[in-house]
Scaffold this active site. Structure first.
Site, mmCIF file in Angstrom:
data_model
loop_
_atom_site.group_PDB
_atom_site.id
_atom_site.type_symbol
_atom_site.label_atom_id
_atom_site.label_comp_id
_atom_site.label_asym_id
_atom_site.label_seq_id
_atom_site.Cartn_x
_atom_site.Cartn_y
_atom_site.Cartn_z
ATOM 1 N N ASP A 1 0.860 -1.182 0.000
ATOM 2 C CA ASP A 1 0.000 0.000 0.000
ATOM 3 C C ASP A 1 0.899 1.236 0.000
ATOM 4 O OD1 ASP A 1 0.861 0.392 2.606
ATOM 5 O OD2 ASP A 1 -1.130 0.253 3.515
ATOM 6 N N CYS B 1 3.118 -3.153 4.023
ATOM 7 C CA CYS B 1 2.248 -2.037 4.402
ATOM 8 C C CYS B 1 2.946 -1.335 5.574
ATOM 9 C CB CYS B 1 0.826 -2.504 4.726
ATOM 10 S SG CYS B 1 0.604 -3.461 6.222
ATOM 11 N N THR C 1 2.666 -1.753 8.849
ATOM 12 C CA THR C 1 3.091 -2.691 9.886
ATOM 13 C C THR C 1 3.291 -4.114 9.372
ATOM 14 O OG1 THR C 1 0.793 -3.226 10.359
ATOM 15 C CG2 THR C 1 1.795 -1.414 11.643
ATOM 16 N N HIS D 1 9.657 -23.621 9.567
ATOM 17 C CA HIS D 1 8.617 -24.293 10.353
ATOM 18 C C HIS D 1 7.216 -24.139 9.759
ATOM 19 C CE1 HIS D 1 11.059 -24.385 14.386
ATOM 20 N NE2 HIS D 1 11.720 -24.897 13.353
ATOM 21 N N HIS E 1 6.796 -30.727 11.271
ATOM 22 C CA HIS E 1 5.950 -29.583 10.922
ATOM 23 C C HIS E 1 4.869 -29.936 9.895
ATOM 24 C CE1 HIS E 1 8.737 -27.220 13.216
ATOM 25 N NE2 HIS E 1 9.740 -27.676 12.480
HETATM 26 C C1 RB5 Z 1 -1.942 2.695 6.382
HETATM 27 O O1 RB5 Z 1 -1.973 3.938 7.004
HETATM 28 C C2 RB5 Z 1 -1.718 1.581 7.397
HETATM 29 O O2 RB5 Z 1 -2.843 1.426 8.193
HETATM 30 C C3 RB5 Z 1 -1.383 0.294 6.685
HETATM 31 O O3 RB5 Z 1 -0.246 0.501 5.908
HETATM 32 C C4 RB5 Z 1 -1.059 -0.894 7.564
HETATM 33 O O4 RB5 Z 1 -0.115 -0.561 8.528
HETATM 34 C C5 RB5 Z 1 -2.185 -1.647 8.117
HETATM 35 O O5 RB5 Z 1 -2.027 -2.704 8.735
#
Ligand code: RB5
Length: 167
Positions: free
Chosen positions: A18, A75, A77, A108, A143
């Site tokens: 994203d 993204c 996180t 694993h 596994h």
């Molecule tokens: C975008 O602002 C953010 O929410 C997205 O990149 C991600 O971290 C969501 O899990």
């Protein structure tokens, strides 16, 4: 960079992100090419805000239909985009933060999609995670039964909708 239409799936990696992951995706795409992989780049490529499930779905489709053997998602996180990708039964996406979790996701869990958070993992560390993810084999052995239970036919919830096995 090898042409993905001429390259076998095991040497083809799909990549998507994203808006939070655009810069890291560009770097990881170069790394994939340097490792000799053909790359299917599904975007996004700009800073305009987009919805990560759309990109996760596009990447999951390349795994499900055999165009790519592995995938990389970025993204902010790594969390949202991995949750979205894991809705596709062909995908085992792992959010990874360091080389040890990258290694274990392959050894694993036989993860086929690496998910990284561009806002939480430094670039150099993310690049190391990718290198380890690409080169670590699945151990199998003890596994096997566990990974098999991740498949849709082994849902512990009898009321869960049946899904097609994919990978
Ligand atoms: C975008 O602002 C953010 O929410 C997205 O990149 C991600 O971290 C969501 O899990």
């Amino acid at each position: 960079m090898p042409d993905s239409s001429m390259t076998p799936p095991e040497r083809t990696v799909a990549i998507a992100c994203d808006h939070a992951g655009v810069t890291l995706k560009a770097t990881l795409k170069q790394d994939l090419a340097a490792h000799g992989y053909a790359v299917i780049d599904l975007g996004t490529d700009g800073t305009q805000s987009v919805d990560y499930p759309d990109y996760a779905d596009a990447l999951a489709a390349t795994i499900a239909d055999g165009r790519a053997g592995k995938g990389v998602l970025v993204c902010g996180t790594g969390i949202g985009i991995s949750i979205a990708a894991n809705r596709n039964p062909a995908v085992r996406a792992a959010v990874v933060h360091d080389v040890e979790t990258a290694r274990l996701s392959r050894a694993h869990n036989d993860a086929n999609v690496l998910a990284l958070g561009a806002r939480v993992t430094p670039e150099a560390q993310a690049r190391d995670c990718l290198a380890v993810f690409l080169t670590t084999p699945y151990e199998g052995g003890r596994h096997e039964t566990r990974v098999a239970k991740l498949g849709p036919r082994n849902s512990p919830n009898p009321s869960a909708p049946a899904r097609q096995a994919g990978g």
